[in-house]
Design an enzyme around this catalytic site. Structure first.
Site, PDB file in Angstrom:
ATOM      1  N   GLY A 144       0.818  -1.210   0.000  1.00 29.39           N
ATOM      2  CA  GLY A 144       0.000   0.000   0.000  1.00 29.39           C
ATOM      3  C   GLY A 144       0.846   1.252   0.000  1.00 29.39           C
ATOM      4  O   GLY A 144       2.020   1.239   0.388  1.00 29.39           O
ATOM      5  N   ARG A 176      -1.639   4.893   4.581  1.00 28.29           N
ATOM      6  CA  ARG A 176      -2.877   4.116   4.361  1.00 28.29           C
ATOM      7  C   ARG A 176      -3.191   3.193   5.535  1.00 28.29           C
ATOM      8  O   ARG A 176      -4.091   2.363   5.454  1.00 28.29           O
ATOM      9  CB  ARG A 176      -2.761   3.296   3.086  1.00 28.29           C
ATOM     10  CG  ARG A 176      -3.389   3.928   1.853  1.00 28.29           C
ATOM     11  CD  ARG A 176      -2.872   5.290   1.548  1.00 28.29           C
ATOM     12  NE  ARG A 176      -3.418   5.828   0.293  1.00 28.29           N
ATOM     13  CZ  ARG A 176      -3.028   6.967  -0.255  1.00 28.29           C
ATOM     14  NH1 ARG A 176      -2.105   7.709   0.350  1.00 28.29           N
ATOM     15  NH2 ARG A 176      -3.562   7.395  -1.384  1.00 28.29           N
ATOM     16  N   ARG A 214     -13.746  -5.109  37.216  1.00 31.87           N
ATOM     17  CA  ARG A 214     -14.277  -6.270  37.913  1.00 31.87           C
ATOM     18  C   ARG A 214     -15.587  -5.888  38.605  1.00 31.87           C
ATOM     19  O   ARG A 214     -15.876  -4.712  38.819  1.00 31.87           O
ATOM     20  CB  ARG A 214     -13.278  -6.778  38.956  1.00 31.87           C
ATOM     21  CG  ARG A 214     -12.044  -7.425  38.353  1.00 31.87           C
ATOM     22  CD  ARG A 214     -11.006  -7.744  39.416  1.00 31.87           C
ATOM     23  NE  ARG A 214     -11.466  -8.753  40.367  1.00 31.87           N
ATOM     24  CZ  ARG A 214     -10.764  -9.149  41.416  1.00 31.87           C
ATOM     25  NH1 ARG A 214      -9.566  -8.616  41.646  1.00 31.87           N
ATOM     26  NH2 ARG A 214     -11.239 -10.063  42.230  1.00 31.87           N
ATOM     27  N   HIS A 215     -16.360  -6.892  38.928  1.00 35.07           N
ATOM     28  CA  HIS A 215     -17.574  -6.684  39.711  1.00 35.07           C
ATOM     29  C   HIS A 215     -17.218  -6.075  41.067  1.00 35.07           C
ATOM     30  O   HIS A 215     -16.072  -6.128  41.519  1.00 35.07           O
ATOM     31  CB  HIS A 215     -18.284  -8.019  39.923  1.00 35.07           C
ATOM     32  CG  HIS A 215     -17.387  -9.063  40.508  1.00 35.07           C
ATOM     33  ND1 HIS A 215     -17.095  -9.129  41.861  1.00 35.07           N
ATOM     34  CD2 HIS A 215     -16.672 -10.057  39.936  1.00 35.07           C
ATOM     35  CE1 HIS A 215     -16.259 -10.120  42.090  1.00 35.07           C
ATOM     36  NE2 HIS A 215     -15.987 -10.707  40.936  1.00 35.07           N
ATOM     37  N   ASN A 260     -15.255 -12.912  47.806  1.00 34.65           N
ATOM     38  CA  ASN A 260     -14.010 -12.136  47.866  1.00 34.65           C
ATOM     39  C   ASN A 260     -13.617 -11.875  49.314  1.00 34.65           C
ATOM     40  O   ASN A 260     -12.435 -11.964  49.680  1.00 34.65           O
ATOM     41  CB  ASN A 260     -14.172 -10.795  47.144  1.00 34.65           C
ATOM     42  CG  ASN A 260     -14.261 -10.926  45.642  1.00 34.65           C
ATOM     43  OD1 ASN A 260     -14.985 -10.195  44.981  1.00 34.65           O
ATOM     44  ND2 ASN A 260     -13.527 -11.864  45.080  1.00 34.65           N
ATOM     45  N   ARG A 311     -22.954 -11.563  40.507  1.00 35.97           N
ATOM     46  CA  ARG A 311     -22.182 -10.464  41.071  1.00 35.97           C
ATOM     47  C   ARG A 311     -21.851  -9.396  40.026  1.00 35.97           C
ATOM     48  O   ARG A 311     -21.700  -8.225  40.372  1.00 35.97           O
ATOM     49  CB  ARG A 311     -20.906 -10.987  41.740  1.00 35.97           C
ATOM     50  CG  ARG A 311     -19.985 -11.853  40.914  1.00 35.97           C
ATOM     51  CD  ARG A 311     -18.931 -12.453  41.836  1.00 35.97           C
ATOM     52  NE  ARG A 311     -17.925 -13.271  41.190  1.00 35.97           N
ATOM     53  CZ  ARG A 311     -18.051 -14.569  40.939  1.00 35.97           C
ATOM     54  NH1 ARG A 311     -19.187 -15.177  41.265  1.00 35.97           N
ATOM     55  NH2 ARG A 311     -17.067 -15.254  40.374  1.00 35.97           N
ATOM     56  N   GLU A 347     -16.386 -16.124  35.016  1.00 34.68           N
ATOM     57  CA  GLU A 347     -15.070 -16.366  35.608  1.00 34.68           C
ATOM     58  C   GLU A 347     -14.540 -17.744  35.211  1.00 34.68           C
ATOM     59  O   GLU A 347     -15.310 -18.647  34.860  1.00 34.68           O
ATOM     60  CB  GLU A 347     -15.166 -16.247  37.139  1.00 34.68           C
ATOM     61  CG  GLU A 347     -13.873 -16.479  37.894  1.00 34.68           C
ATOM     62  CD  GLU A 347     -12.755 -15.500  37.538  1.00 34.68           C
ATOM     63  OE1 GLU A 347     -12.323 -15.527  36.366  1.00 34.68           O
ATOM     64  OE2 GLU A 347     -12.299 -14.753  38.420  1.00 34.68           O
ATOM     65  N   HIS A 389     -14.712 -10.601  35.510  1.00 34.54           N
ATOM     66  CA  HIS A 389     -13.998 -11.230  36.619  1.00 34.54           C
ATOM     67  C   HIS A 389     -12.488 -11.170  36.383  1.00 34.54           C
ATOM     68  O   HIS A 389     -12.028 -10.897  35.281  1.00 34.54           O
ATOM     69  CB  HIS A 389     -14.465 -12.675  36.761  1.00 34.54           C
ATOM     70  CG  HIS A 389     -15.955 -12.818  36.797  1.00 34.54           C
ATOM     71  ND1 HIS A 389     -16.674 -12.836  37.968  1.00 34.54           N
ATOM     72  CD2 HIS A 389     -16.871 -12.913  35.799  1.00 34.54           C
ATOM     73  CE1 HIS A 389     -17.959 -12.949  37.695  1.00 34.54           C
ATOM     74  NE2 HIS A 389     -18.105 -12.999  36.383  1.00 34.54           N
TER      75      HIS A 389
END
Length: 759
Positions: free
Chosen positions: A364, A368, A572-573, A579, A624, A645, A711
């Protein structure tokens, strides 16, 4: 009550005495689970149960037992019925989350549960929320009853005491006894954020390659044979570090017949997505799905599908229409999911035969997007586990001949310049072939390669060493070309010493004109042509003489890439109860701190994406992440099972200390190689990467911002893709709780910014 357990007609099938072969139940007790389901109810109203002995022994609504949230729409209360009280008299009621009043008691007469069978109309529970209206809020009711041995009950109770919430022991849910009311988290003001989001920015890891505006060619393979002085050297740069786990080769098929396919990519602005649609992408079949905030949607599962093929005027050319009308959009299998599923089948069938090396040779004019495309393709193939390196001829030229070459150096009628440029191209090709002979699989050869003479030279060098596929980038949009030229002047080392921007701009345009005079489009060999794909507003891909699993996967990736700038937010949640206890896996609800983060996250998304109404929120199917996303309003929410997860198999719900104590061999195996270690009956990180490929393709396809709530293991893998981190580093990437990783994708590459909303 001497018969076996039984259930009402609306619940799952239970075992009766005859099925148990006349087993003696005199030592067993009746175990009952009450469930209520409602998709529309928000989380601020909690279903309760109250009634006679042995539930409460009082019809005082203030003493009612709260039901536990089992999923976004389902609530559960489980209890053991003493042998002398196998007839229960009770009712359901609704209470506000943070107060005892007002209570809404279900309509109708009391419910009677006798011997595990619910008498009367058992299907629905109706509540009159507004006394002045005839409208009723309805729940579906499920009752399950089983006869449980004292040993199972004892084991279940021990687990309940240790885990402080329901889990599973011998297939029986733990007992929930008068769960303590949840303490309301901090006031709304504490969940609000500073007006300036920069207040929450924290440093990104130094290993992120493109944390600022950089020139992509700087991160390509360091020439083996050159130094700045032009002498020989064997030094390697960090960017050339090996990316392990070679999984596939390339096809040896090569036919003389010209086979060309044209893929038309529609303008996304002309595709009207169905409003209020929620998609959940997974593995399996189609099934109806609804979500909490009254939006109906589709649970779309991963399957093998392909776009419709329509034969074009030319018998040797096919047009693949990706245009989605309103009907096909509603029920279509996601293109990425279908293609990856098909590729997985092809991988098993054809993978072992594809043992040759593959060279993707860029073609090319300057400005580009060749180097940008090469960098993205390199990153994608490395992430999939293919040993891939990016060789940039411009980098070789600068090391061999310096950075102060004017436009005259690139004239076709300059024999010295032509010889010098062909020399460095040959050096780069030799380095790539040498690397392949040492175990490399895919080489990305990045240069203009704008004449058939140059391309024939490369094909001759490749004979017997690797298969060449030319990748030509064509752009007819003058505004995009002008933008790329200006970025080139700002970032390229060729103009680093040029103080006058306009002088550099004029020189580069003269260089471009020199290339345009002799440019010859690709017509030979196997090739892929990307025509006007950079804008993200449609375009074409032409494919000729392409066969095999890996080349096909490359084509599919290129179809879905573009340069439209947009942010991708990874987080993450909110902190879950597992946890807090240090347990892996599971499907627990979020803790008090997690609820606070969910509100802060909603506040952040509202501020950060206030002008991006087309953004979307992606979560896993685990509660979660869904609960963390629930306070976010105004954006469609999509659930992906691929974002779940990593499956810990038999170790699900355990702590690492418990694994070390009870399964020492598994603990040591995981410690030695976290990337390839697979939990018994579970997954490895490499398994997670494979199931995440549809997510990556869909993220590349998106032209609007996406918030991914998932997760730790999953986000490690996604982050490694964007940051171009080696596979072996993935299990060790830091992805802390309550932190947002913003990945900015655009014409300058990939940049990262991190926001820490709370500790």
């Amino acid at each position: 009550m001497g018969t076996g357990a039984s259930r009402n007609s609306d619940s799952s099938h239970g075992n009766d005495g005859s099925e148990r072969g006349g087993e003696d139940h005199s030592g067993g007790q009746l175990y009952v689970s009450l469930r209520m389901e409602n998709y529309k109810l928000n989380g601020d109203i909690i279903p309760h149960v109250f009634g006679s002995v042995p539930l409460i022994g009082s019809w005082d609504s203030s003493k009612a037992l709260a039901m536990e949230r089992e999923s976004t729409s389902m609530w559960i209360l489980s209890f053991v019925v003493p042998p002398n009280h196998e007839t229960l008299d009770f009712k359901f009621l609704l209470k506000p989350k943070y107060a005892n009043t007002p209570c809404i008691v279900e309509e109708g007469s009391n419910r009677l549960l006798s011997g595990g069978i619910l008498q009367g109309d058992t299907r629905m529970a109706a509540f009159r929320v507004d006394t002045e209206s005839d409208d009723l809020l309805e729940y579906r009711v499920f009752v399950e009853a089983d006869r449980v041995s004292p040993f199972d009950l004892a084991a279940s109770w021990r687990a309940y005491q240790e885990n402080l919430e329901p889990s599973t022991v011998r297939g029986i849910p733990d007992v929930s006894i008068n769960a303590a009311p949840e303490v309301g988290f901090e006031s709304g003001s504490s969940a609000s954020l500073e007006l300036d989001l920069e207040h929450y920015v924290v440093p990104a890891p130094a290993a992120f390659a493109n944390s600022g505006l950089v020139y992509a060619a700087n991160f390509t393979e360091t020439p083996r044979s050159l130094t700045c002085a032009g002498t020989f050297s064997n030094s390697e740069s960090p960017s050339s570090a090996s990316h392990s786990h070679n999984t596939a080769g390339v096809s040896t098929d090569r036919t003389a017949t010209r086979k060309e396919m044209e893929v038309i990519v529609p303008d996304p602005s002309k595709i009207n997505p169905t409003s209020g649609m929620v998609e959940s992408k997974s593995v399996g079949t189609f099934s109806p799905f609804q979500r909490q905030d009254s939006h109906r949607g589709l649970f779309v599962d991963r399957g093998v599908g392909s776009p419709r093929l329509a034969k074009s005027v030319s018998a040797s050319t096919f047009a693949t229409s990706l245009k989605l009308d309103s009907d096909s959009k509603k029920n279509a299998i996601p293109e990425a999911a279908g293609a990856v599923a098909a590729a997985a089948v092809a991988d098993r069938m054809l993978g072992p035969k594809e043992d040759r090396h593959l060279a993707i040779v860029l073609v090319g004019l300057p400005a580009r997007g060749k180097t940008f495309t090469a960098a993205k393709l390199t990153r994608y193939l490395r992430w999939l586990g293919h040993e891939t390196k990016h060789f940039n001829v411009g980098k070789y030229r600068r090391l061999k001949h310096g950075t102060n070459q004017t436009a005259d150096f690139f004239r076709a009628d300059n024999p010295e310049g032509m010889e010098a440029r062909n020399e460095v191209a040959a050096l780069a090709m030799e380095d790539m072939i040498s690397w392949m002979q040492e175990g490399g699989q895919v080489g990305i050869f990045d240069a203009t390669n704008s004449t058939s003479k140059r391309r024939n030279m490369l094909m001759k060098m490749a004979e017997g060493n690797c298969k060449i596929i030319f990748l030509e980038t064509l752009c007819n949009d003058r505004s995009i070309i002008e933008r790329n030229i200006r970025l080139k002047i700002q970032q390229s080392p060729d103009y680093a010493e040029e103080q006058d921007f306009e002088a550099g701009l004029e020189d580069f345009k003269s260089r471009l004109a020199n290339y345009e005079k002799v440019y010859e489009p690709v017509e030979e060999g196997s090739y892929i042509k990307m025509i006007d794909m950079a804008s993200g507003q449609g375009g074409q891909i032409q494919v000729n003489n392409i066969s095999g699993y890996l080349p096909g996967r490359i084509v599919f990736f290129l179809v879905n890439t573009h340069l439209t700038p947009r942010p991708i937010l990874l987080t993450r949640h909110g902190q879950s109860r597992d946890n807090v206890r240090g347990r892996i896996g599971g499907d627990t609800v979020i803790s008090e701190a997690g609820e606070l983060y969910s509100k802060k996250l909603a506040n952040f998304v509202e501020k950060r994406l206030k002008s991006e109404r087309t953004a979307s929120i992606w979560t896993s199917t685990l509660q979660r992440t869904i609960l963390t996303a629930s306070p976010i309003v105004g954006f469609p929410k999509i659930q992906w099972r691929a974002l779940d997860e990593i499956n810990a198999g038999v170790c699900d719900g355990m702590t690492y200390e418990e694994i070390k104590k009870n399964m020492p061999e598994e603990y040591e195996s995981r410690k030695k190689d976290k990337l390839r270690y697979r939990y018994p009956r579970g997954e490895s990180y490499l398994d997670v990467i494979q199931r995440l490929e549809p997510v990556i393709i869909e993220l590349e396809r998106q032209r609007s911002p996406v918030v991914v709530i998932s997760h730790q293991a999953v986000l490690r893998a996604l982050y490694a893709y964007f940051a171009d981190r080696p596979l072996k580093e993935i299990p060790h990437i830091e992805v802390p709780l309550h932190t947002i990783i913003e990945i900015q994708m655009g014409v300058t590459g990939v940049q990262e910014k991190r926001y820490k909303l709370m500790d």
